[in-house]
Design a protein around this motif. Structure first.
Motif, short mmCIF file in Angstrom:
data_model
loop_
_atom_site.label_atom_id
_atom_site.label_comp_id
_atom_site.label_asym_id
_atom_site.label_seq_id
_atom_site.Cartn_x
_atom_site.Cartn_y
_atom_site.Cartn_z
N GLN A 258 0.85 -1.19 0.00
CA GLN A 258 0.00 0.00 0.00
C GLN A 258 0.88 1.24 0.00
OE1 GLN A 258 -2.27 0.09 3.63
NE2 GLN A 258 -0.46 -0.03 4.94
N GLY A 259 0.24 2.38 -0.16
CA GLY A 259 0.94 3.66 -0.08
C GLY A 259 1.39 4.19 -1.42
N GLU A 260 1.83 5.43 -1.41
CA GLU A 260 2.29 6.08 -2.63
C GLU A 260 3.62 5.49 -3.10
OE1 GLU A 260 4.04 10.43 -3.73
OE2 GLU A 260 2.07 10.42 -2.74
N ILE A 261 3.79 5.40 -4.40
CA ILE A 261 5.04 4.94 -4.99
C ILE A 261 5.87 6.12 -5.47
CG2 ILE A 261 6.06 3.65 -6.92
CD1 ILE A 261 3.60 1.79 -6.75
N VAL A 262 5.25 6.99 -6.25
CA VAL A 262 5.94 8.16 -6.79
C VAL A 262 4.88 9.14 -7.27
CG1 VAL A 262 6.08 7.27 -9.17
CG2 VAL A 262 7.81 8.90 -8.35
N TYR A 346 8.82 12.77 -7.50
CA TYR A 346 9.02 12.89 -6.06
C TYR A 346 8.77 11.55 -5.39
CZ TYR A 346 8.84 17.86 -7.07
OH TYR A 346 9.11 19.11 -7.60
N THR A 347 9.59 11.24 -4.40
CA THR A 347 9.41 10.00 -3.66
C THR A 347 8.19 10.14 -2.75
OG1 THR A 347 10.75 10.64 -1.75
CG2 THR A 347 11.93 9.75 -3.67
N PRO A 348 7.74 9.06 -2.13
CA PRO A 348 6.52 9.13 -1.31
C PRO A 348 6.56 10.19 -0.22
CG PRO A 348 7.05 6.85 -1.76
CD PRO A 348 8.19 7.66 -2.31
N SER A 349 7.74 10.47 0.35
CA SER A 349 7.82 11.48 1.40
C SER A 349 7.84 12.89 0.85
CB SER A 349 9.08 11.24 2.25
OG SER A 349 10.26 11.46 1.47
N GLY A 350 7.83 13.04 -0.48
CA GLY A 350 7.83 14.36 -1.10
C GLY A 350 9.21 14.85 -1.49
N ARG A 351 10.20 13.97 -1.46
CA ARG A 351 11.56 14.38 -1.84
C ARG A 351 11.70 14.44 -3.35
NH1 ARG A 351 15.65 10.10 0.09
NH2 ARG A 351 13.88 8.68 -0.21
N ASN A 393 13.19 20.95 -3.72
CA ASN A 393 12.63 20.41 -2.49
C ASN A 393 12.09 21.52 -1.60
OD1 ASN A 393 12.82 17.59 -2.61
ND2 ASN A 393 14.99 17.62 -2.08
N GLY A 394 10.82 21.40 -1.27
CA GLY A 394 10.18 22.37 -0.40
C GLY A 394 9.66 23.60 -1.10
N ALA A 395 10.09 23.85 -2.35
CA ALA A 395 9.74 25.11 -3.00
C ALA A 395 8.27 25.19 -3.38
CB ALA A 395 10.61 25.30 -4.24
N GLN A 396 7.64 24.03 -3.61
CA GLN A 396 6.26 24.05 -4.07
C GLN A 396 5.27 23.75 -2.94
OE1 GLN A 396 5.61 21.79 -7.63
NE2 GLN A 396 7.50 22.47 -8.57
N ALA A 400 6.45 24.99 4.14
CA ALA A 400 7.08 23.68 4.36
C ALA A 400 8.57 23.79 4.15
CB ALA A 400 6.50 22.64 3.41
N ALA A 401 9.29 23.15 5.01
CA ALA A 401 10.74 23.06 4.84
C ALA A 401 11.03 21.88 3.94
CB ALA A 401 11.40 22.90 6.20
N ALA A 402 12.30 21.50 3.86
CA ALA A 402 12.67 20.35 3.04
C ALA A 402 11.96 19.10 3.56
CB ALA A 402 14.18 20.15 3.10
N PRO A 403 11.65 18.14 2.68
CA PRO A 403 10.95 16.92 3.08
C PRO A 403 11.72 16.17 4.17
CG PRO A 403 11.02 17.10 0.71
CD PRO A 403 11.92 18.17 1.24
N PRO A 404 11.01 15.46 5.02
CA PRO A 404 11.68 14.74 6.11
C PRO A 404 12.50 13.57 5.56
CG PRO A 404 9.37 14.12 6.01
CD PRO A 404 9.55 15.23 5.03
N PRO A 405 13.54 13.17 6.26
CA PRO A 405 14.29 11.99 5.85
C PRO A 405 13.47 10.73 6.10
CG PRO A 405 15.08 12.76 7.98
CD PRO A 405 14.09 13.78 7.49
#
Length: 463
Positions: A258-262, A346-351, A393-396, A400-405
């Motif tokens: 489950q969950g987002e892939i990309v 973007y990866t699932p965490s938004g990176r 990262n984070g600009a859109q 929000a700051a940069a996506p979490p690790p």
């Protein structure tokens, strides 16, 4: 897309005929509310006419227009380009998993052709072409002045014909000359075997239309060979230059329930897309280690990033290439196609990994020499290419700051400390025919065995 492609083709045809079609250009300028557009298109027409009339030799109209289109696209970023009809046909054949040529993935840098990665079991790989090699001459003729597509076209050809490559390699005192015989390239895109009877090893060398089906067959055969002894899986994406986005999505989906892939974000918000996993994990929850290096690009990074963000796998090796952009191939009827960068992914965490790459959870070097300044300089990545897109990262994302690790790995106590970052001093040099000399692979295997040997509540570490 079709409307835009038709407009470009029409304008190109008008200029090729040696005229400027006033109503068409005026309509385009009016549509964009830009009088400047009209002026610049007239400038293009004036330059084209001056070349036709006064260049020292007669100029073929089609060649001139195609060169202009190529320059317009290649000036945007390293991956946008024009494909003439022959190149477009070649690309379609290659996407299906079969093409004629040498078997190398290349880019262009500093006027030369740079090897991203040779494809396994191809003439280039067998001849010793390496990632990072600079091809300076083809059959004794300099590649400077050629577009990337022109160089690729020269390297392709009929099976049995030969081409001489002159290569400049970091650390080599003089240029290397290689004579390579072209072949029909049918790369074995998925290879597999058992390591020690209990760890499955699957190497994916590229992403074409056959990749996901080949992965499923490999997993099935590994299970048949291992029986109930299978304890983990190594997914090797090192030197995998990427390929089809849909194949990357399907392969990540194969290991996720489950969950987002990309996701992708384009210039217009409504053009963004998102892919989510469906239930079903072909590895049935077994721990996974994904191997990456600086040659792992694009689709490889989608898979590694998705499995890393969901903690379905531990990513090991060195930082990946950092190609986080999507190219859309837009056919121009009767005139080939354009390959245009249309989105970032973007990866699932938004990176966004554009120009940054995937950082491994555990850095493991292939050789002790990888720590040297020369070795680090050889690891050219997306950020080193001219006109590479910036990372946003984070600009859109407002406020929000940069996506979490990625979340912690939660490995069994003491296991991470047993991973050796580099081979022992005096260890044998890497030999592709001898897996025991592959330091990164051996560390992955030992890590998986350590996870499998942990008490039951900890066996889900890495998920």
């Amino acid at each position: 897309m079709r409307r835009r492609s038709g407009t470009i083709a029409a304008v190109g045809a008008a200029f090729a005929a040696g005229v400027v079609v006033g109503p068409l250009v005026a309509a385009w300028a009016q549509e964009g509310s830009r009088a400047e557009t009209y002026r610049l298109l007239n400038l293009f027409g004036d330059v084209f006419e001056r070349i036709r009339a006064e260049y020292v030799e007669p100029v073929n109209d089609r060649d001139a227009i195609e060169n202009a289109i190529q320059g317009m696209l290649s000036g945007l970023d390293p991956h946008s380009s024009y494909l003439n009809p022959r190149m477009y046909r070649d690309m379609q054949v290659q996407t299906r998993g079969e093409f004629g040529g040498l078997g190398i993935e290349v880019t262009q840098e500093g006027g030369f052709i740079k090897v991203i990665s040779p494809i396994d079991d191809t003439p280039a790989a067998r001849a010793g072409v390496r990632p990072g090699d600079l091809i300076t001459h083809l059959n004794g003729n300099s590649v400077q002045g050629l577009t990337l597509q022109e160089a690729v076209e020269q390297m392709r050809g009929e099976r049995g014909t030969s081409i001489r490559l002159t290569i400049r390699r970091e650390g080599a005192e003089r240029p290397i000359e290689l004579s390579i015989t072209r072949d029909v390239i049918r790369p074995q895109i998925v290879r597999f075997r058992l390591e020690g009877g209990d760890i499955g090893y699957i190497r994916i060398s590229s992403f074409n239309e056959q990749t996901e089906a080949a992965l499923r067959r490999a997993m099935q055969q590994i299970r048949q060979q291992a029986g109930n002894n299978l304890r983990g899986l190594v997914l090797d994406l090192r030197n995998n230059p990427g390929g089809l986005l849909d194949q990357a999505v399907q392969i990540a989906d194969d290991f996720l329930d489950q969950g987002e892939i990309v996701s992708t974000r384009a210039r217009r918000q409504e053009d963004g897309q998102r892919w989510n996993a469906r239930p079903g994990d072909i590895a049935q929850g077994l721990p996974i280690v994904v191997l990456i290096n600086s040659g792992s690009a694009s689709a490889s990074e989608i898979v590694a990033g998705a499995l890393q963000d969901h903690r379905r796998a531990i990513v090991m090796g060195v930082k990946s290439f950092g190609k986080g952009s999507v190219q859309t191939v837009m056919p121009i009827p009767g005139n080939g196609a354009i390959r245009l960068t249309t989105a970032r992914y973007y990866t699932p965490s938004g990176r966004s990994i554009q120009a940054t790459g995937i950082e491994p959870d555990i850095e493991v070097l292939a050789t002790r020499e990888d720590t040297s300044a020369a070795a680090i300089a050889r690891r050219e990545r997306e950020a080193d290419l001219r006109r590479a897109l910036r990372n946003d990262n984070g600009a859109q994302r407002p406020q929000a700051a940069a996506p979490p690790p990625p979340p912690p790995m939660n490995l069994p106590p003491g296991l991470l400390e047993r991973v050796q970052r580099m081979p022992a001093e005096g260890a044998p040099a890497f030999d592709p025919a001898r897996p025991e000399t592959d330091h990164q692979l051996q560390q992955a295997v030992q890590l998986l065995r350590g996870i499998a040997a942990a008490p039951a509540p900890q066996r889900r570490a890495g998920r």
